[in-house]
Design a protein around this motif. Sequence first.
Motif, PDB file in Angstrom:
ATOM      1  N   ASN A 146     134.313  96.253  -7.247  1.00 32.67           N
ATOM      2  CA  ASN A 146     135.433  97.206  -7.199  1.00 32.67           C
ATOM      3  C   ASN A 146     135.112  98.348  -8.139  1.00 32.67           C
ATOM      4  OD1 ASN A 146     136.892  96.876  -9.883  1.00 32.67           O
ATOM      5  ND2 ASN A 146     136.833  94.744  -9.185  1.00 32.67           N
ATOM      6  N   PHE A 147     135.884  99.362  -8.071  1.00 32.00           N
ATOM      7  CA  PHE A 147     135.665 100.592  -8.841  1.00 32.00           C
ATOM      8  C   PHE A 147     135.499 100.326 -10.343  1.00 32.00           C
ATOM      9  CE2 PHE A 147     137.474 104.261 -11.107  1.00 32.00           C
ATOM     10  CZ  PHE A 147     136.772 105.319 -10.549  1.00 32.00           C
ATOM     11  N   PHE A 148     136.407  99.530 -10.892  1.00 39.99           N
ATOM     12  CA  PHE A 148     136.377  99.309 -12.339  1.00 39.99           C
ATOM     13  C   PHE A 148     135.248  98.365 -12.749  1.00 39.99           C
ATOM     14  CE2 PHE A 148     140.761 100.580 -11.426  1.00 39.99           C
ATOM     15  CZ  PHE A 148     140.820 101.709 -12.228  1.00 39.99           C
ATOM     16  N   ALA A 149     134.939  97.404 -11.878  1.00 38.43           N
ATOM     17  CA  ALA A 149     133.833  96.493 -12.175  1.00 38.43           C
ATOM     18  C   ALA A 149     132.507  97.258 -12.132  1.00 38.43           C
ATOM     19  CB  ALA A 149     133.814  95.342 -11.177  1.00 38.43           C
ATOM     20  N   ALA A 150     132.391  98.197 -11.192  1.00 38.00           N
ATOM     21  CA  ALA A 150     131.174  99.002 -11.111  1.00 38.00           C
ATOM     22  C   ALA A 150     131.022  99.861 -12.361  1.00 38.00           C
ATOM     23  CB  ALA A 150     131.211  99.889  -9.864  1.00 38.00           C
ATOM     24  N   LEU A 151     132.143 100.452 -12.800  1.00 33.88           N
ATOM     25  CA  LEU A 151     132.109 101.274 -14.010  1.00 33.88           C
ATOM     26  C   LEU A 151     131.688 100.423 -15.203  1.00 33.88           C
ATOM     27  CD1 LEU A 151     132.694 103.958 -15.449  1.00 33.88           C
ATOM     28  CD2 LEU A 151     135.087 103.242 -15.658  1.00 33.88           C
ATOM     29  N   ASN A 152     132.288  99.253 -15.311  1.00 35.98           N
ATOM     30  CA  ASN A 152     131.953  98.356 -16.419  1.00 35.98           C
ATOM     31  C   ASN A 152     130.464  97.996 -16.366  1.00 35.98           C
ATOM     32  OD1 ASN A 152     131.392  95.366 -17.194  1.00 35.98           O
ATOM     33  ND2 ASN A 152     133.181  95.919 -18.443  1.00 35.98           N
ATOM     34  N   SER A 153     129.970  97.658 -15.176  1.00 40.51           N
ATOM     35  CA  SER A 153     128.572  97.243 -15.050  1.00 40.51           C
ATOM     36  C   SER A 153     127.617  98.342 -15.496  1.00 40.51           C
ATOM     37  CB  SER A 153     128.264  96.854 -13.601  1.00 40.51           C
ATOM     38  OG  SER A 153     129.091  95.787 -13.203  1.00 40.51           O
TER      39      SER A 153
ATOM     40  N   ASP B 175     149.403 107.947 -29.326  1.00 38.34           N
ATOM     41  CA  ASP B 175     150.230 108.608 -28.310  1.00 38.34           C
ATOM     42  C   ASP B 175     149.494 108.727 -26.989  1.00 38.34           C
ATOM     43  OD1 ASP B 175     152.248 108.847 -30.040  1.00 38.34           O
ATOM     44  OD2 ASP B 175     151.884 110.951 -30.537  1.00 38.34           O
ATOM     45  N   THR B 176     148.157 108.639 -27.087  1.00 37.48           N
ATOM     46  CA  THR B 176     147.348 108.784 -25.877  1.00 37.48           C
ATOM     47  C   THR B 176     147.092 107.397 -25.282  1.00 37.48           C
ATOM     48  OG1 THR B 176     145.438 108.668 -27.313  1.00 37.48           O
ATOM     49  CG2 THR B 176     146.174 110.865 -26.662  1.00 37.48           C
ATOM     50  N   ASN B 177     146.595 107.387 -24.067  1.00 28.07           N
ATOM     51  CA  ASN B 177     146.270 106.126 -23.417  1.00 28.07           C
ATOM     52  C   ASN B 177     144.780 105.846 -23.535  1.00 28.07           C
ATOM     53  OD1 ASN B 177     148.522 107.572 -21.424  1.00 28.07           O
ATOM     54  ND2 ASN B 177     148.941 105.460 -21.965  1.00 28.07           N
ATOM     55  N   GLN B 178     144.428 104.566 -23.698  1.00 32.11           N
ATOM     56  CA  GLN B 178     143.017 104.198 -23.741  1.00 32.11           C
ATOM     57  C   GLN B 178     142.697 103.319 -22.535  1.00 32.11           C
ATOM     58  OE1 GLN B 178     144.985 103.570 -26.742  1.00 32.11           O
ATOM     59  NE2 GLN B 178     144.505 105.725 -27.119  1.00 32.11           N
ATOM     60  N   LEU B 179     141.526 103.590 -21.953  1.00 35.33           N
ATOM     61  CA  LEU B 179     141.111 102.815 -20.790  1.00 35.33           C
ATOM     62  C   LEU B 179     140.361 101.564 -21.228  1.00 35.33           C
ATOM     63  CD1 LEU B 179     140.688 102.502 -17.703  1.00 35.33           C
ATOM     64  CD2 LEU B 179     138.586 103.852 -17.981  1.00 35.33           C
ATOM     65  N   HIS B 180     140.759 100.438 -20.694  1.00 35.95           N
ATOM     66  CA  HIS B 180     140.070  99.181 -20.964  1.00 35.95           C
ATOM     67  C   HIS B 180     139.682  98.597 -19.621  1.00 35.95           C
ATOM     68  CE1 HIS B 180     140.136  94.726 -21.689  1.00 35.95           C
ATOM     69  NE2 HIS B 180     139.298  95.109 -22.621  1.00 35.95           N
ATOM     70  N   ALA B 181     138.391  98.493 -19.356  1.00 34.83           N
ATOM     71  CA  ALA B 181     137.947  97.959 -18.067  1.00 34.83           C
ATOM     72  C   ALA B 181     136.897  96.888 -18.321  1.00 34.83           C
ATOM     73  CB  ALA B 181     137.386  99.082 -17.186  1.00 34.83           C
ATOM     74  N   ALA B 182     137.353  95.672 -18.463  1.00 35.21           N
ATOM     75  CA  ALA B 182     136.449  94.575 -18.791  1.00 35.21           C
ATOM     76  C   ALA B 182     136.098  93.776 -17.549  1.00 35.21           C
ATOM     77  CB  ALA B 182     137.095  93.661 -19.821  1.00 35.21           C
ATOM     78  N   VAL B 183     135.002  93.029 -17.657  1.00 39.99           N
ATOM     79  CA  VAL B 183     134.644  92.089 -16.593  1.00 39.99           C
ATOM     80  C   VAL B 183     134.351  90.738 -17.243  1.00 39.99           C
ATOM     81  CG1 VAL B 183     132.929  91.475 -14.833  1.00 39.99           C
ATOM     82  CG2 VAL B 183     133.720  93.847 -15.025  1.00 39.99           C
TER      83      VAL B 183
END
Lengths: 480, 256
Positions: free
Chosen positions: A177-184, A244-252
């Motif tokens: 998936n999109f986030f798993a590919a980014l993580n990889s 105040d900002t958002n942080q992206l967390h994309a783990a596998v």
Amino acid sequence: MSSAAAVEALNKTPYRYGFVTNIETEKISKGLDESVVRLISSKKQEPDFMRQFRLKAYAQWQTMAEPDWAALRYPAIDYQDIVYYSAPRQKEQKASLEEVDPALLETFDKLGIPLSEQKRLSNVAVDAVFDSVSIATTYKQKLAEHGVVFCSMGEAIKDHPELVERYLGSVVPIGDNFFAALNSAVFSDGSFVYIPKGVQCPMELSTYFRINSDDAGQFERTLIIAEERASVSYLEGCTAPMFDTNQLHAAVVELVALDDASIKYSTVQNWYAGDENGKGGIYNFVTKRGLCKGRRSRISWTQVETGSAITWKYPGCVLRGRDSVGEFYSVALTNHHQQADTGAKMVHIGPGSRSTVISKGISSGHSANSYRGLVHMGPQARGARNFSQCDSMLIGDQAAANTHPYIQSRQPEATVEHEASTCNISEDQLFYLQSRGIEPEAAVSMLVSGFCRDVFNQLPMEFAAEADKLLALKLEGSVG
Amino acid sequence: MLLSIENLHACVEENEILRGVSLQIRAGEIHALMGRNGSGKSTLSKVIAGHPAYTVTAGGIHYRGQDLLALSPEDRARSGVFLGFQYPVEIPGVSNLEFLRVSCNARRQRRGQEELDTFAFEDHVRETMAIVQMDPAFLERSVNEGFSGGEKKRNEILQMALLEPLVAILDETDSGLDIDALRIVANGVRRLALPTTATLLITHYQRLLDAITPDFVHVMAEGRILRTGDKDLAMALEQRGYDWIDETNGSDTRQP
């Protein structure tokens, strides 16, 4: 006092883990392209197979689109506005804890995860991950005596490349998936566990994830392998500062269980969820999957999810082995403006495989909590069984709960059962407890933890009480 | 005076249910409150305990000289007002033991007694359970979940015994009980009635009053107390029915 007013007051406690640690970090500039992927790989001095893994993933990711089917609303994420490599500056490969920056040790002390020799949690080995980089792992020696490998992913790539090469991406393929590919493509670090044949891991293993930076994405990778007849119980904990900002967390997370092996993976997730108006908080897009590869293998996911502004997470089991067992026990609590779209995937391939899904969603404030789960019975899954139970509890009259079960069966001799229920905290239950001298806030948390009892009973002993407390804390201010 | 109710009017949503109830209860007294369904007996008990669905529109309640209506439901309970529910609710997943312990400690704290930890409380509760002949296995179960009608009522009396209230209101605790269960409940209530405490029994039946002799019997209709007497009034009611009260008080309170 009405239950709505009671709920109002439960929501007002400050987040206890919202502090930021001042520490020098090594950061690359924002943005992502192929050279950044190469840079990450070279900074980590990785072997060629890892570099190829990352580059392939990056190429795939570029062809993919962010999924939009979840019941989540958030502004578009600018992937060029994120820092993809950030690490606390410290000596290479700390041989002992004395070499770890005291500021980092202090951070974990404050989080209630003491790492130093004298204060360690007894019978729990901890891998401490700070901004996606593993800074210390306790009880390594003791575990090594049993042949158990518990280390950071970075170390595993160096010390056990054959295992990593064999199993990394074998459960969650790079293009899953999109986030798993980014993580990889860009993952920085994470935990690695290997339990050899016939070994029952002598202690609980735990990874504690701490986000510290306000502009770095968090991409951890966890891989757990249990050989034949091996067993392990693993716990993941997470916190983050308030920004105040958002942080992206994309783990596998990938789990592999061979014949008669068992893996129990528990999560107590308490990322920062944003403030009461929905400002800030973690965007949590996580892919967790276990492969029950061997006969009679067993993988169990237990999760208590209380943090994150956005949760997109569907832990699953691929039940390939004959008579293998998959379990999912989940409590997802949302409050204020949090949104969660989460559930389990049980993919039955092997004959006689069984799975159980127990999901408890609690929505309070203006939050939205969706259960989205898949049960798939493949053509070979003769005699396979699934039982799913999805219960939702609504607190107050501004929250939403949804259930989206997807059931696919290609095997007429497989059984799928699905039960769902929705309840409110009733005024009569609240009054009954109050009329016995119990304050409304305590009454609501008593009702909520009663609602979650089936799931808490599945958590490792050491953490069940903690989960109960965490839930009470998260609900504080929802009663007034 | 332990509990003093003066000209109490209360409504739920727009409907007035209590239309001027006055009742004085002293320490050491047992009162029985009778009347048809819908006459306002349960409403009176819930207003005393502080149920949020009812609004008091006139009159008041004083408990040991203090304005009871100013207190939250949990404060009323902590200071010694107890309501035994007609239909105790089920609370899934919450162990009876834990519930009883938290509740008992809330009351103990108010009385300046030390709180009991899990072990001390378990000893205490096991002893107390003997009063209502309840199996300790009920401690491990979820509060009232899957309990029979009689078990729920015994659990209410157990709570009363643990909380040691000064004023205990039992709302139809005898309804739906067989003879044995009734005797157990009645014994429990009798043992817990002390010279320093008072009991208000809401009941339809003489049989509870055969086991517990009330000092006063009140008959309620249309949100008011129409008649007050002693135990003979309950006997007369048993023989002659509520119509007799209606007739002797004029026909305006008669229900279809």
